[in-house]
Design a protein around this motif. Structure first.
Motif, short mmCIF file in Angstrom:
data_model
loop_
_atom_site.label_atom_id
_atom_site.label_comp_id
_atom_site.label_asym_id
_atom_site.label_seq_id
_atom_site.Cartn_x
_atom_site.Cartn_y
_atom_site.Cartn_z
N ILE A 73 0.66 -7.17 -9.34
CA ILE A 73 2.11 -7.18 -9.16
C ILE A 73 2.45 -8.14 -8.03
N TYR A 74 3.61 -8.69 -8.10
CA TYR A 74 4.08 -9.61 -7.06
C TYR A 74 5.11 -8.88 -6.22
N MET A 75 4.90 -8.91 -4.89
CA MET A 75 5.81 -8.24 -3.97
C MET A 75 6.45 -9.28 -3.07
N LYS A 76 7.72 -9.07 -2.76
CA LYS A 76 8.41 -9.97 -1.84
C LYS A 76 7.99 -9.62 -0.42
N HIS A 77 7.49 -10.59 0.28
CA HIS A 77 7.00 -10.40 1.64
C HIS A 77 7.73 -11.40 2.54
N LEU A 78 7.50 -11.34 3.85
CA LEU A 78 8.17 -12.27 4.76
C LEU A 78 7.81 -13.72 4.47
N GLU A 79 6.57 -13.96 4.08
CA GLU A 79 6.13 -15.33 3.78
C GLU A 79 6.48 -15.75 2.36
N GLY A 80 7.02 -14.89 1.57
CA GLY A 80 7.32 -15.20 0.17
C GLY A 80 6.71 -14.14 -0.74
N MET A 81 6.36 -14.56 -1.94
CA MET A 81 5.77 -13.62 -2.91
C MET A 81 4.28 -13.44 -2.61
N GLN A 82 3.83 -12.20 -2.66
CA GLN A 82 2.44 -11.89 -2.37
C GLN A 82 1.87 -11.07 -3.52
N LYS A 83 0.62 -11.38 -3.92
CA LYS A 83 -0.05 -10.61 -4.95
C LYS A 83 -0.52 -9.29 -4.37
N SER A 84 -0.35 -8.22 -5.14
CA SER A 84 -0.83 -6.90 -4.73
C SER A 84 -1.38 -6.17 -5.94
N ALA A 96 -5.52 15.25 -10.87
CA ALA A 96 -4.47 14.66 -10.03
C ALA A 96 -4.70 13.16 -9.91
N LEU A 97 -3.64 12.46 -9.55
CA LEU A 97 -3.69 11.01 -9.42
C LEU A 97 -3.02 10.62 -8.11
N HIS A 98 -3.69 9.75 -7.35
CA HIS A 98 -3.14 9.25 -6.09
C HIS A 98 -3.10 7.73 -6.19
N LEU A 99 -1.95 7.14 -5.89
CA LEU A 99 -1.79 5.69 -5.97
C LEU A 99 -1.62 5.12 -4.57
N GLU A 100 -2.25 3.98 -4.34
CA GLU A 100 -2.05 3.23 -3.11
C GLU A 100 -1.90 1.77 -3.45
N LEU A 101 -1.32 1.03 -2.54
CA LEU A 101 -1.11 -0.40 -2.74
C LEU A 101 -2.15 -1.16 -1.93
N ALA A 102 -2.80 -2.14 -2.55
CA ALA A 102 -3.83 -2.94 -1.88
C ALA A 102 -3.47 -4.42 -1.99
N PRO A 103 -3.65 -5.17 -0.90
CA PRO A 103 -3.32 -6.60 -0.95
C PRO A 103 -4.34 -7.41 -1.74
#
Length: 107
Positions: A73-84, A96-103
């Motif tokens: 996914i592409y996230m808007k970051h201070l430097e622009g778009m960042q892949k995550s 159960a399911l736990h989700l986290e975001l990783a750069p």
């Protein structure tokens, strides 16, 4: 005739008409009738296997589980778009399911 079965259908028919080989003809027609087939159909038995030991043992959540990465996914970051990426942690006991975001996908 209302889908009553071969003997009742034959008796109702014979009260008005005499048909040679009537029982054979009535049984042949009833075997072809879709409604009668659904009434006389046998239900299928589902074969199930035993659950694995880690699914039925009393353990704390996420004691046994799995890890997987999902989607780019592409996230808007201070430097622009960042892949995550999403990191999915699954619990084998409670499902159960736990989700986290990783750069990155580096573990």
């Amino acid at each position: 005739m209302k889908h009553k079965g071969s003997s009742t259908t034959l008796a109702d028919t014979r009260s008005h008409f005499w048909i040679p080989k009537g029982r054979q003809i009535v049984q042949k027609i009833i075997r072809r009738c879709l409604i009668c087939r659904s009434y006389s159909a046998k239900s299928a038995d589902q074969l199930t296997s035993q659950l694995p030991e880690d699914r039925i043992a009393q353990t704390p959540p996420f004691y046994t589980g799995g890890v997987d990465f999902a989607g780019l996914i592409y996230m808007k970051h201070l430097e622009g778009m960042q892949k995550s990426y999403f990191v999915l942690f699954t619990c084998a006991t409670t499902r159960a399911l736990h989700l986290e975001l990783a750069p990155t996908m580096i573990t």
